[in-house]
Design an enzyme around this catalytic site. Structure first.
Site, short mmCIF file in Angstrom:
data_model
loop_
_atom_site.label_atom_id
_atom_site.label_comp_id
_atom_site.label_asym_id
_atom_site.label_seq_id
_atom_site.Cartn_x
_atom_site.Cartn_y
_atom_site.Cartn_z
N ASP A 275 23.84 25.87 36.59
CA ASP A 275 24.90 24.92 36.96
C ASP A 275 26.25 25.62 36.90
O ASP A 275 26.72 25.99 35.83
CB ASP A 275 24.85 23.73 35.99
CG ASP A 275 25.97 22.73 36.27
OD1 ASP A 275 26.57 22.80 37.37
OD2 ASP A 275 26.22 21.88 35.40
N ASN B 89 29.27 24.35 38.15
CA ASN B 89 30.49 23.52 38.05
C ASN B 89 30.43 22.50 36.93
O ASN B 89 31.28 21.61 36.85
CB ASN B 89 30.77 22.82 39.40
CG ASN B 89 29.73 21.76 39.71
OD1 ASN B 89 28.72 21.66 39.01
ND2 ASN B 89 29.98 20.98 40.73
N ASP C 129 28.41 19.95 36.11
CA ASP C 129 28.06 18.53 36.24
C ASP C 129 26.61 18.25 35.82
O ASP C 129 26.11 17.15 35.99
CB ASP C 129 28.30 18.03 37.67
CG ASP C 129 27.36 18.69 38.66
OD1 ASP C 129 26.64 19.63 38.28
OD2 ASP C 129 27.33 18.25 39.83
N ASP D 288 23.37 24.60 41.03
CA ASP D 288 24.08 24.63 42.31
C ASP D 288 24.27 26.06 42.80
O ASP D 288 23.88 27.02 42.13
CB ASP D 288 25.44 23.91 42.17
CG ASP D 288 26.23 24.43 40.99
OD1 ASP D 288 26.26 25.67 40.80
OD2 ASP D 288 26.80 23.61 40.24
N ASP E 118 13.48 27.53 52.84
CA ASP E 118 12.33 26.64 52.94
C ASP E 118 12.46 25.88 54.24
O ASP E 118 13.52 25.29 54.50
CB ASP E 118 12.31 25.67 51.75
CG ASP E 118 10.92 25.49 51.18
OD1 ASP E 118 10.03 25.11 51.96
OD2 ASP E 118 10.74 25.71 49.97
N ASP F 288 6.82 24.88 54.67
CA ASP F 288 6.21 23.84 53.85
C ASP F 288 5.02 23.17 54.55
O ASP F 288 5.15 22.76 55.71
CB ASP F 288 7.30 22.79 53.56
CG ASP F 288 6.90 21.80 52.49
OD1 ASP F 288 6.72 22.22 51.35
OD2 ASP F 288 6.80 20.60 52.81
N GLU G 196 2.85 27.65 53.74
CA GLU G 196 2.10 27.01 52.64
C GLU G 196 0.85 26.36 53.23
O GLU G 196 0.95 25.61 54.20
CB GLU G 196 2.97 25.95 51.96
CG GLU G 196 2.33 25.42 50.70
CD GLU G 196 2.86 24.07 50.26
OE1 GLU G 196 2.69 23.73 49.10
OE2 GLU G 196 3.45 23.34 51.09
N HIS H 258 7.25 25.80 42.06
CA HIS H 258 7.77 24.49 41.64
C HIS H 258 6.72 23.39 41.68
O HIS H 258 7.00 22.27 41.27
CB HIS H 258 8.94 24.13 42.56
CG HIS H 258 8.50 23.97 43.98
ND1 HIS H 258 8.03 25.02 44.73
CD2 HIS H 258 8.42 22.88 44.77
CE1 HIS H 258 7.68 24.57 45.93
NE2 HIS H 258 7.91 23.28 45.97
N ASP H 259 5.54 23.67 42.22
CA ASP H 259 4.48 22.66 42.28
C ASP H 259 3.40 22.88 41.23
O ASP H 259 2.48 22.07 41.11
CB ASP H 259 3.79 22.70 43.66
CG ASP H 259 4.71 22.26 44.78
OD1 ASP H 259 5.61 21.44 44.54
OD2 ASP H 259 4.52 22.74 45.91
C1 GLC Z 1 4.98 21.17 49.52
C2 GLC Z 1 6.09 21.44 48.54
C3 GLC Z 1 6.15 20.31 47.57
C4 GLC Z 1 6.44 19.05 48.34
C5 GLC Z 1 5.44 18.84 49.47
C6 GLC Z 1 5.94 17.84 50.44
O1 GLC Z 1 3.74 21.15 48.90
O2 GLC Z 1 5.93 22.68 47.92
O3 GLC Z 1 7.08 20.50 46.57
O4 GLC Z 1 6.40 17.95 47.48
O5 GLC Z 1 5.21 20.00 50.21
O6 GLC Z 1 7.02 18.38 51.14
CA CA Z 2 26.46 21.63 39.36
#
Ligand code: GLC
Ligand code: CA
Length: 559
Positions: free
Chosen positions: A25, A27, A29, A33, A102, A203, A258, A331-332
């Protein structure tokens, strides 16, 4: 150099994934970012990576944290402005790092102009940007279920029609069968490529073509019913080739798609090199299934043999034909140490897992926090979770298994586990923000697990990642060598060799909390090898074998 492998920058690079909301972060908040990213570019560069992949930075209501895009050509105000992005892009390029965006085009947000117009005026061209259908005798158009649980259709009273959403209700699917939609997608690609970005992570790209007539499925699962009608749909090849020939080929860029439920055979169809190649690489999921069926909510016991089989299949089947994308976190996915490693041997297992996948053939991706061994964070109250798929899966799990088991699954499988703020230091809020409260919970283990404390410790996970990536960069064999697996029947060891010209490399990994006897496979004389990497000291050799210590990893090079 193996004759059959063509050199390329995307094969030689390694990539760091930034999930912007929780990275840094700038700034104050409480929300990560672009200013925060800009300040951390030297850190990212110091890891030895060559590129950054940004999870979506675009304008979005954040129902799925950016994977629901309301404007493909603008930045989420919480993250900054287009100029802030351009500064990050330049900063990365100045440091010799590429930037990968992405590309989320299977669906938009329901707040996207196109979707709003598709409702406002059903005679407008935007109506056919989506899958709007009449119900069938008061019922939904078909029996498909969303990937996030619940039906894949949402009713709109004004139109008396349903729209298709394979993910959240707020993520209506785009109709790629409509040539106008494909023109839009190509324009979006050009917009970012012209600005200077170096490629896309696409994606759920293998879902973009749906079977004509959208037929109901004869199968029923609470989640994802109907998937056989859009996984590798009828026009997928055609659309991917169109995107490649009309846009991607005109730039020096790369793509990684993906691809859930992908097999090597199907992957080769899409990514084998040659005139019909559609994408450079694919993120498949098979190796993330060693402790579950299909996805981590269907949890099973960790099975090393299953993992090894998958890896060896992908290494062998693609070699010389196509290129692997290597990852163990994103992230999944929940944090890998909680899944394939050991909490008791956190540091050892983190380093072993890193070696185990990065020394394979392919382009390695490293997810923020992975490089310091961040862990899952279980929250007591389901209401504290924010990920839409967690909340939906919890509902299904609770109905089937009861509250207690459902909560256990949440702790194990929730995507929120990997979305806590990056732990930069042992200061307040782990140094992620100067705000009183970060947007999401900081894992309380930040006092022990953080970047600052690992910076100056030569034995830290962080510095191990640096050595490992440097080793890969300096040795072609790690990138281009062929692959052979040994000790296949072992439940505790994952051992493989890599071969390039007259060079050999041996990678030995223990997945055990106990000592395990190891004998070098035939053809390897450890006394003649150079030990390049290990997560323990005192690696003496006796009779071409030794006892591997808990989660020990060793890499030997033979010139
Ligand atoms: C992909 C992304 C995931 C998202 C899904 C729908 O699997 O990695 O984070 O929720 O697609 O866009
Ligand atoms: Ca921020």
């Amino acid at each position: 150099m193996a004759e059959e492998i063509k050199r390329s920058w995307y094969k030689e690079m390694s990539v760091y994934q930034v999930w912007p909301r929780s990275f840094a972060d700038g700034n104050g908040d409480g929300i990560g970012d672009l200013k925060g990213v800009l300040e951390k570019l030297d850190y990212i560069k110091s890891l030895g990576v060559d590129a950054i992949w940004f999870s979506p930075l675009y304008k979005s209501p954040q129902k799925d944290f950016g994977y629901d895009i309301a404007d493909y050509r603008d930045i989420q105000p919480e993250y900054g402005t287009l100029d802030d992005f351009k500064a990050v892009l330049k900063g990365a390029h100045d440091r010799g790092m590429r930037v990968i965006m992405d590309l989320v085009v299977n669906h938009t947000s329901d707040q996207h102009e196109w979707f709003k117009k598709s409702i406002e005026d059903p005679t407008s061209p935007y109506h056919d940007y989506y899958f709007w259908r009449k119900g069938k005798g008061g019922r939904r158009p078909n029996n498909w279920m969303s990937t996030f649980a619940g039906p894949a259709w949402e009713y709109n009273e004004k139109l008396d029609e349903y729209y298709l959403h394979l993910f959240a209700v707020e993520q209506p699917d785009l109709n790629h069968d409509n040539p106008r939609v494909r023109e839009e997608v190509k324009d979006i690609m050009r917009f970012w490529l012209d600005m200077g970005v170096d490629g896309f992570r696409e994606d759920v790209i293998t879902f973009i073509s749906k079977k004509e007539g959208l037929p109901s499925s004869p199968y029923y699962f609470p989640i994802g019913t109907g998937i056989e009608n859009y996984m590798h749909g009828p026009h997928l090849d055609e659309y991917l080739l169109e995107y490649r020939h009309e846009v991607l080929d005109k730039y020096d860029c790369m793509t990684v798609g993906e691809a859930p439920m992908m097999t090597t055979k199907k992957a080769l169809h899409h990514i084998a090199e040659g005139p019909d190649q559609q994408l450079n690489m694919m993120f498949h999921f098979e190796h993330m299934g060693a402790d579950c069926l299909f996805y981590s909510w269907l949890k099973t016991k960790f099975n090393l043999k299953k993992l090894k089989k998958v890896y060896t299949r992908w290494q062998k089947d693609l070699y010389g034909k196509a290129w692997n994308a290597l990852y163990i976190e994103n992230h999944d996915q929940p944090r890998i140490i909680n899944r394939y490693g050991s909490l008791k041997y956190r540091v050892e297992s983190a380093k072993m897992l890193a070696t185990m996948y990065i020394c394979q053939s392919g382009t390695p991706f490293i997810y923020q926090g992975q490089e310091i061994g961040m862990l899952n964070m279980p929250l007591d109250d389901i209401n504290d979770y924010v990920d839409v798929s967690t909340l939906n899966n919890y509902k299904v799990a609770k109905a089937l298994l009861g509250e207690k088991k459902a909560m256990e699954l949440v702790h194990y499988a929730s995507r929120d586990n990997a979305r806590t703020p990056v732990q930069w230091s042992n200061e307040k809020n782990a140094g992620f923000t100067t705000a009183d409260k970060p947007w999401f919970f900081v894992n309380p283990n930040y006092t022990e697990i953080n970047v600052a404390s690992q910076e100056n410790d030569p034995d830290s996970i962080l510095n191990y990642y640096r050595r490992l990536l440097k080793f890969r960069k300096e040795n072609d064999i790690v990138i281009y060598g062929s692959y052979e697996e040994y000790c296949k029947n072992s439940d505790e060891l994952f051992v493989y060799g890599r071969f390039l010209d007259d060079k050999k490399m041996l990678v030995v990994n223990s997945f055990s909390e106990n000592n395990v006897a190891f004998k070098a496979p035939e053809g390897f004389d450890l006394d003649k090898g150079k030990l390049m990497l290990s997560n323990y000291n005192n690696c003496g050799i006796v009779n071409n074998g030794f006892a591997l210590r808990p989660y020990e990893t060793r890499v030997y090079l033979f010139d």
